[in-house]
Write an enzyme that holds these catalytic residues in place. Structure first.
Site, PDB file in Angstrom:
ATOM      1  N   GLN A 133       0.828  -1.207   0.000  1.00  0.00           N
ATOM      2  CA  GLN A 133       0.000   0.000   0.000  1.00  0.00           C
ATOM      3  C   GLN A 133       0.863   1.259   0.000  1.00  0.00           C
ATOM      4  OE1 GLN A 133      -2.135   0.520   3.695  1.00  0.00           O
ATOM      5  NE2 GLN A 133      -3.710   1.763   2.741  1.00  0.00           N
ATOM      6  N   GLU A 251      -9.808  -1.450   4.465  1.00  0.00           N
ATOM      7  CA  GLU A 251      -8.666  -1.719   5.352  1.00  0.00           C
ATOM      8  C   GLU A 251      -9.128  -1.749   6.812  1.00  0.00           C
ATOM      9  OE1 GLU A 251      -5.459   1.161   5.183  1.00  0.00           O
ATOM     10  OE2 GLU A 251      -4.182  -0.094   6.451  1.00  0.00           O
TER      11      GLU A 251
HETATM   12  C1  LIG Z   1       3.028  -0.823  11.595  1.00  0.00           C
HETATM   13  C2  LIG Z   1       2.687   0.226  10.573  1.00  0.00           C
HETATM   14  C3  LIG Z   1       2.472  -0.155   9.256  1.00  0.00           C
HETATM   15  C4  LIG Z   1       2.149   0.816   8.283  1.00  0.00           C
HETATM   16  N1  LIG Z   1       1.981   0.396   6.982  1.00  0.00           N
HETATM   17  C5  LIG Z   1       1.715   1.328   6.026  1.00  0.00           C
HETATM   18  C6  LIG Z   1       1.587   0.923   4.656  1.00  0.00           C
HETATM   19  O1  LIG Z   1       1.715  -0.258   4.310  1.00  0.00           O
HETATM   20  N2  LIG Z   1       1.346   1.861   3.731  1.00  0.00           N
HETATM   21  C7  LIG Z   1       1.193   3.191   4.056  1.00  0.00           C
HETATM   22  O2  LIG Z   1       0.933   3.989   3.165  1.00  0.00           O
HETATM   23  N3  LIG Z   1       1.329   3.615   5.344  1.00  0.00           N
HETATM   24  C8  LIG Z   1       1.580   2.716   6.346  1.00  0.00           C
HETATM   25  N4  LIG Z   1       1.738   3.122   7.656  1.00  0.00           N
HETATM   26  C9  LIG Z   1       1.702   4.559   7.954  1.00  0.00           C
HETATM   27  C10 LIG Z   1       0.459   5.000   8.728  1.00  0.00           C
HETATM   28  O3  LIG Z   1      -0.678   4.984   7.887  1.00  0.00           O
HETATM   29  C11 LIG Z   1       0.763   6.413   9.280  1.00  0.00           C
HETATM   30  O4  LIG Z   1       1.784   6.261  10.235  1.00  0.00           O
HETATM   31  C12 LIG Z   1      -0.452   7.040   9.926  1.00  0.00           C
HETATM   32  O5  LIG Z   1      -1.427   7.342   8.968  1.00  0.00           O
HETATM   33  C13 LIG Z   1      -0.087   8.321  10.709  1.00  0.00           C
HETATM   34  O6  LIG Z   1       0.681   9.190   9.925  1.00  0.00           O
HETATM   35  P1  LIG Z   1       2.057   9.787  10.505  1.00  0.00           P
HETATM   36  O7  LIG Z   1       2.880   8.654  11.006  1.00  0.00           O
HETATM   37  O8  LIG Z   1       2.632  10.667   9.450  1.00  0.00           O
HETATM   38  O9  LIG Z   1       1.639  10.662  11.791  1.00  0.00           O
HETATM   39  P2  LIG Z   1       1.162  12.155  11.794  1.00  0.00           P
HETATM   40  O10 LIG Z   1       0.108  12.366  10.781  1.00  0.00           O
HETATM   41  O11 LIG Z   1       2.352  13.046  11.773  1.00  0.00           O
HETATM   42  O12 LIG Z   1       0.479  12.245  13.226  1.00  0.00           O
HETATM   43  C14 LIG Z   1       1.212  12.487  14.449  1.00  0.00           C
HETATM   44  C15 LIG Z   1       0.204  12.596  15.596  1.00  0.00           C
HETATM   45  O13 LIG Z   1      -0.675  13.726  15.361  1.00  0.00           O
HETATM   46  C16 LIG Z   1      -2.032  13.325  15.420  1.00  0.00           C
HETATM   47  N5  LIG Z   1      -2.846  14.053  14.435  1.00  0.00           N
HETATM   48  C17 LIG Z   1      -2.503  14.322  13.146  1.00  0.00           C
HETATM   49  N6  LIG Z   1      -3.513  14.994  12.540  1.00  0.00           N
HETATM   50  C18 LIG Z   1      -4.508  15.141  13.456  1.00  0.00           C
HETATM   51  C19 LIG Z   1      -5.797  15.752  13.431  1.00  0.00           C
HETATM   52  N7  LIG Z   1      -6.295  16.312  12.320  1.00  0.00           N
HETATM   53  N8  LIG Z   1      -6.560  15.713  14.569  1.00  0.00           N
HETATM   54  C20 LIG Z   1      -6.085  15.112  15.693  1.00  0.00           C
HETATM   55  N9  LIG Z   1      -4.849  14.550  15.785  1.00  0.00           N
HETATM   56  C21 LIG Z   1      -4.072  14.547  14.686  1.00  0.00           C
HETATM   57  C22 LIG Z   1      -2.010  11.832  15.064  1.00  0.00           C
HETATM   58  O14 LIG Z   1      -3.149  11.172  15.581  1.00  0.00           O
HETATM   59  C23 LIG Z   1      -0.708  11.374  15.703  1.00  0.00           C
HETATM   60  O15 LIG Z   1      -0.912  11.097  17.065  1.00  0.00           O
HETATM   61  C24 LIG Z   1       2.044   2.188   8.650  1.00  0.00           C
HETATM   62  C25 LIG Z   1       2.249   2.575   9.980  1.00  0.00           C
HETATM   63  C26 LIG Z   1       2.576   1.608  10.943  1.00  0.00           C
HETATM   64  C27 LIG Z   1       2.800   2.060  12.361  1.00  0.00           C
END
Ligand SMILES: Cc1cc2nc3c(=O)[nH]c(=O)nc-3n(C[C@H](O)[C@H](O)[C@H](O)COP(=O)(O)OP(=O)(O)OC[C@H]3O[C@@H](n4cnc5c(N)ncnc54)[C@H](O)[C@@H]3O)c2cc1C
Length: 399
Positions: A133, A251
């Protein structure tokens, strides 16, 4: 379908499974069983698992609800669920797991052209192609629509440049579905396209991200002038956001369901673990606070299983999962964290081992399982994002 018909289907399915599934596989669906992901370079399978996989492929049971012409068994949604329930009841492993079955397939069934369905669905159902993905980017996680990987049209192809991150098992996958920006001038949700890219295309590089544990479950994926046929666009060009959101619904439902089956029976396991730790083979557990915590967990788990059945019943029409899939995701992931926190609480210091003699394998696994649950409330969209979706789309609260 009447309850009697459903019961008769379940009975026949059970009899068929008892007769045909290799005997060594009963009871295997528990604990740390990883499942078979298939692909161009598949992991080796034991002879019994290989026989099981081939039998299920032949019958279309790797994708029971998909039409037969796409490699499925053509079962109505409630029969497909009954089939799955029988596998779970007999603790038989799923013959095939993965993103292709849970996400790419349902999305193609909903949005794909006939040519795309015929090309990709049978290969998914037969475990020939493994998918990953490509959503998250270094500058676009929760705010997914801010993505900047771009795709520029050049005749019959799009030329893709950019980077994805946290792409689970990209290094072992054959195809990636990606969100790419095709109109940088449009509003951010409007200029996005959903594209299928062969990982063997020149210019695609998957680089593993190594975690502190030494494990490497995900990758960064780089695209440098990757040429992708326009025929690989799912839905319309610049209308990929709708496809992307539908896929997230699939998903989250898949994640919610898998938490449901992983958590079923966990209360009894916790009670057994506590009895051993407290040397209390019978009667009430002597530690009342722990007893209350296990009972509270058990009640929440039952409520969660009931909520999952309601969500499933609502989807009996075959309708794609809506925003209620966010409820399954948030409740399931938080409950799973609670389950493993309780297990660690019961085990005390023995739950804190990483390696070395003072710990048995079960204890070392527990530490890893508990740590892995920390990611459950992040992957597939964080809990905060699920709460935002529930507030807006389920409860209709003002922004
Ligand atoms: C084990 C694992 C597997 C994964 N596999 C995939 C994959 O196969 N493909 C893929 O594309 N991605 C994958 N991901 C990525 C995952 O989808 C993202 O980590 C997730 O969407 C959060 O994005 P970020 O890490 O950039 O955090 P950020 O968006 O930077 O968020 C940081 C913090 O801020 C909070 N936050 C952000 N925006 C808001 C808001 N509007 N309101 C309230 N709180 C907010 C979040 O809840 C979080 O606590 C994976 C992640 C993990 C941990």
């Amino acid at each position: 379908m009447s309850a009697t018909d459903l019961e008769s289907f379940r009975r026949k399915t059970r009899e068929w499974l008892l007769e045909h599934a290799p005997k060594s596989l009963f009871g295997l669906r528990k604990g740390r069983f990883e499942g078979y992901w298939g692909g161009r370079n598949p992991a080796p399978l034991s002879p019994d698992l290989r026989r099981w996989f081939e039998l299920m492929v032949e019958k279309g049971y790797t994708a029971p609800s998909w039409p037969e012409r796409y490699g499925g068994a053509g079962l109505a949604p409630e029969l497909a669920r009954a089939f799955e329930a029988e596998l779970i009841a007999l603790k038989l492993p799923p013959p095939l797991v993965g993103i292709g079955l849970a996400m790419t397939g349902p999305t193609l069934l909903e949005f794909g052209t006939e040519a795309q369905k015929l090309e990709h669905l049978p290969k998914i159902a037969r475990g020939q192609i493994r998918w990953c993905q490509g959503y998250s980017e270094p500058g676009a996680g929760s705010d997914l629509a801010s993505l900047s990987t771009r795709a520029e049209r050049d005749g019959d192809v799009f030329v893709v440049n950019g980077q994805k991150i946290w792409t689970s098992y990209a290094d072992q996958s054959d195809f990636i579905f990606c969100l790419v920006r095709t109109d940088p001038q449009a509003k951010k949700h409007a200029g996005i396209t959903f594209l299928l890219i062969d990982m063997e295309s020149p210019g695609v590089t998957a680089r593993r991200i190594q975690l502190i544990s030494g494990a490497s479950p995900f990758c960064e994926v780089f695209f440098e002038d990757v040429r992708v046929p326009v025929a690989n666009v799912v839905g319309e060009v610049n209308a990929g956001w709708g496809v992307a959101k539908a896929l997230l619904g699939y998903e989250r439902s898949m994640v919610g369901e898998s938490f449901g089956s992983q958590l079923a029976g966990a209360e009894n396991t916790l009670v057994a673990q506590a009895r051993e730790a407290l040397d209390a083979p019978t009667g009430p557990l002597p530690e009342s606070a722990l007893r209350a915590a296990i009972v509270e967990y058990g009640m929440q788990e039952r409520a969660y299983q009931l909520a999952l059945s309601r969500i499933r019943e609502a989807a009996t029409s075959g309708r794609a999962p809506g925003p209620e899939s966010s409820i399954a995701k948030i409740c399931g992931s938080e409950l799973k964290q609670r389950r493993w926190e309780l297990a660690c609480r019961i085990a005390g210091p023995q739950a804190l081992g990483w390696e070395g003699p003072g710990f048995d394998q079960g204890e070392l696994d527990m530490t890893r399982d508990w740590l892995r649950t920390r990611a459950n409330t992040i992957e597939g969209g964080t809990s905060e994002i699920q709460l935002n979706i529930i507030a807006k789309r389920v409860l209709g609260l003002p922004e």
